[in-house]
Design an enzyme around this catalytic site. Sequence first.
Site, PDB file in Angstrom:
ATOM      1  N   LEU A   1      -4.484   6.522   7.287  1.00  9.59           N
ATOM      2  CA  LEU A   1      -4.159   5.671   8.423  1.00  9.59           C
ATOM      3  C   LEU A   1      -4.919   4.369   8.205  1.00  9.59           C
ATOM      4  CD1 LEU A   1      -2.435   5.755  11.005  1.00  9.59           C
ATOM      5  CD2 LEU A   1      -4.506   6.288  12.281  1.00  9.59           C
ATOM      6  N   ASP A   2      -4.174   3.281   8.014  1.00 10.01           N
ATOM      7  CA  ASP A   2      -4.795   1.997   7.705  1.00 10.01           C
ATOM      8  C   ASP A   2      -5.791   1.572   8.772  1.00 10.01           C
ATOM      9  OD1 ASP A   2      -3.100   1.899   5.518  1.00 10.01           O
ATOM     10  OD2 ASP A   2      -1.629   0.620   6.524  1.00 10.01           O
ATOM     11  N   ARG A   3      -6.785   0.809   8.358  1.00 17.95           N
ATOM     12  CA  ARG A   3      -7.778   0.280   9.286  1.00 17.95           C
ATOM     13  C   ARG A   3      -7.111  -0.458  10.451  1.00 17.95           C
ATOM     14  NH1 ARG A   3     -13.073  -2.233   8.834  1.00 17.95           N
ATOM     15  NH2 ARG A   3     -13.111  -1.749   6.610  1.00 17.95           N
TER      16      ARG A   3
ATOM     17  N   HIS B   1       1.445   1.618   3.157  1.00 16.23           N
ATOM     18  CA  HIS B   1       1.979   0.522   3.982  1.00 16.23           C
ATOM     19  C   HIS B   1       3.505   0.603   4.107  1.00 16.23           C
ATOM     20  CE1 HIS B   1      -1.673  -2.211   2.739  1.00 16.23           C
ATOM     21  NE2 HIS B   1      -2.037  -1.153   3.451  1.00 16.23           N
TER      22      HIS B   1
END
Length: 244
Positions: free
Chosen positions: A68-70, A170
């Site tokens: 889970l991206d920042r 992404h």
Amino acid sequence: MITDPFSISILSAGRGWLMAEKPSGLSVQEEQGQDLCSLLLSRINTDPDLRNKIDCDPGFGVHPVHRLDRETSGIILLACRPRTFSYFAMQFEHHKVRKRYIALLHGDLPEPAAEDGWGLWTWPLSKEAGGRLHPEGRPRAVPSETRFRVLRRSAHYTLIECDLLTGRKHQIRRHARLAGHAVVGDARYGTSRSLKFLREEMGFIRLALHSFSLQVQPPGAAAPQVFQSPAIPPEILRLLEEDQ
């Protein structure tokens, strides 16, 4: 910067695992002592009830089962015991997990033609992330699929629900950019002009992408369960509602 472990919402937990709601801007495990895993481990160690329920392996700690991206907020599954981590990882490997996101996109995204209202983005993507000019990435791209449906519209934005059928880095952000409708607040795939407007005129300083639900089968459960975020982040809804 988030420093209070008790400010992070824990949606569900069991022996060796927990489901938490990560705030936007917080790294999952890249900043020792200040990231999500560090904060949750601190909370487990100071909350007797939670510690007894999770029974965390002190030699293993807290580890994310998936990315889970920042910049992305929302639901994330974490494991606190090696066997539990492997148990959940196998579900991801065999495509038995279902992840859905909410995203706010720039522009008026065309309505999918299918009768059920769902569209499908199928641009191949490399396993490594690309950039604004080449979101498909390099080197060789591989098949990638994102289902989506429109939830709401405003004058300049479209709110969509996304269902990931593959798991590229992404993926939603890159597919949205290739569709010509970048995710609002995306510093990597959006434009500097839009970011400046959002920051200076709207006070909006985050990526408008939220991990909304996760379907997975916990240990001991008879069937998969759906874990859902309590709500779409209010700052995303505010931007949509004020754009008239």
